[in-house]
Design a protein around this motif. Sequence first.
Motif, PDB file in Angstrom:
ATOM      1  N   TYR A 120      41.172  39.647  43.345  1.00  0.00           N
ATOM      2  CA  TYR A 120      41.891  39.350  42.210  1.00  0.00           C
ATOM      3  C   TYR A 120      42.249  40.624  41.735  1.00  0.00           C
ATOM      4  N   LEU A 121      43.773  40.627  41.299  1.00  0.00           N
ATOM      5  CA  LEU A 121      44.330  41.948  40.397  1.00  0.00           C
ATOM      6  C   LEU A 121      44.511  41.485  39.120  1.00  0.00           C
ATOM      7  N   VAL A 122      43.798  41.889  38.112  1.00  0.00           N
ATOM      8  CA  VAL A 122      43.771  41.685  36.704  1.00  0.00           C
ATOM      9  C   VAL A 122      44.879  42.529  35.701  1.00  0.00           C
ATOM     10  N   LEU A 123      45.696  41.968  35.271  1.00  0.00           N
ATOM     11  CA  LEU A 123      46.603  42.281  34.386  1.00  0.00           C
ATOM     12  C   LEU A 123      46.257  42.325  32.693  1.00  0.00           C
ATOM     13  N   THR A 124      45.976  43.281  32.023  1.00  0.00           N
ATOM     14  CA  THR A 124      45.267  43.096  30.834  1.00  0.00           C
ATOM     15  C   THR A 124      46.387  43.677  29.743  1.00  0.00           C
ATOM     16  N   ALA A 318      52.314  45.701  40.493  1.00  0.00           N
ATOM     17  CA  ALA A 318      51.549  44.332  40.640  1.00  0.00           C
ATOM     18  C   ALA A 318      51.868  43.789  41.947  1.00  0.00           C
ATOM     19  N   TRP A 319      53.146  43.581  42.326  1.00  0.00           N
ATOM     20  CA  TRP A 319      53.569  43.033  43.425  1.00  0.00           C
ATOM     21  C   TRP A 319      53.086  43.460  44.630  1.00  0.00           C
ATOM     22  N   GLU A 320      53.202  44.785  44.849  1.00  0.00           N
ATOM     23  CA  GLU A 320      52.496  45.535  45.985  1.00  0.00           C
ATOM     24  C   GLU A 320      50.916  45.536  45.928  1.00  0.00           C
TER      25      GLU A 320
END
Length: 338
Positions: A120-124, A318-320
């Motif tokens: 998981y990548l989390v954007l906050t 984020a894409w990378e």
Amino acid sequence: MKFLYFSLFFVLIISCKTTKSQSTDKSQLKFAKTITANDLNDYLTVFSSDDFGGRETGTEGQKKAANYLKDFYISLNISGGDLDETPYFQEISSSYFNNKFADSENVIAIIKGDELPDEYLVLTSHYDHLGTKNGKVYNGADDDGSGTVAIMEIAEAFMKAKNEGYAPRRSIIFLHVTAEEKGLLGSKYYSENPIYPLKQTIANLNIDMIGRRDKAHKNNNNYIYLIGSDRLSTELHNISEKANKKFTNLDLDYKFNAKNDPNRFYYRSDHYNFAKYDIPIIFYFNGVHEDYHRSTDTAEKIEYDLLAKRTKLIFHTAWELANRENRPIVDQPTLEKK
């Protein structure tokens, strides 16, 4: 010979399918272009309006903001977090806040990865602000309306990519936290009650105030402060630098990343509740300006072209992270290994 032709055909089909799902510069640029100043303006004009009453934690205005975000993700067919009773809302009881204010909720949406869905990548961003004081609404357009709408646009871009066959390899979580202004409490609650395992969380990109300029950059409309990118993972820092050099060419200012920075911004936004568990983070920030924590932090003062460019940098990073072969290595951990 017929078998050889069939084998070559099968390999070609698989190769084409794999290529489509991979991270290419062309595909990144295509979907980054869907992040626009006009869309950001439209979303933020609504989100930071008086109708939301300053979005103070536990108030009617904060609840209205939470539902606005929920409805946005539903409209894009982006799933809510894996919560049994309340998809999109991670509910936080007033007792967690020592009954100082009413129940609240983090807003969570997710685009599942097609190859590594359990990473998981989390954007906050935090979506709360200071509410209404002495009859004045503290709209919080920059703090943190700008981060909130940036994540909305990034989510929309990733969903458009998925719909055209470019699903991310890893899952991407869009986490809008409450109670940041009360002491980072929404993100603290998530880190203590994670919906997705922290050990499987590869990084956190945190956005808190990216729509304005500070005094130090009054003559520079092409910068962003980055904090924490190299604190835990040198590799994450290098990924970020490469994404910027390739796609956006912003001036990356690391002034506030210094370990002796008296402002201690590294400890003052929601990324810290991930960093303290040795999850690599980047904090995106435009610095403090004259309207910080004032009722004058309003939507018409946002520089939307600059906000769009900063949002694109975060999207490309984020894409990378979502598509690369391996998660970023934590080469400078702070926790003792057991």
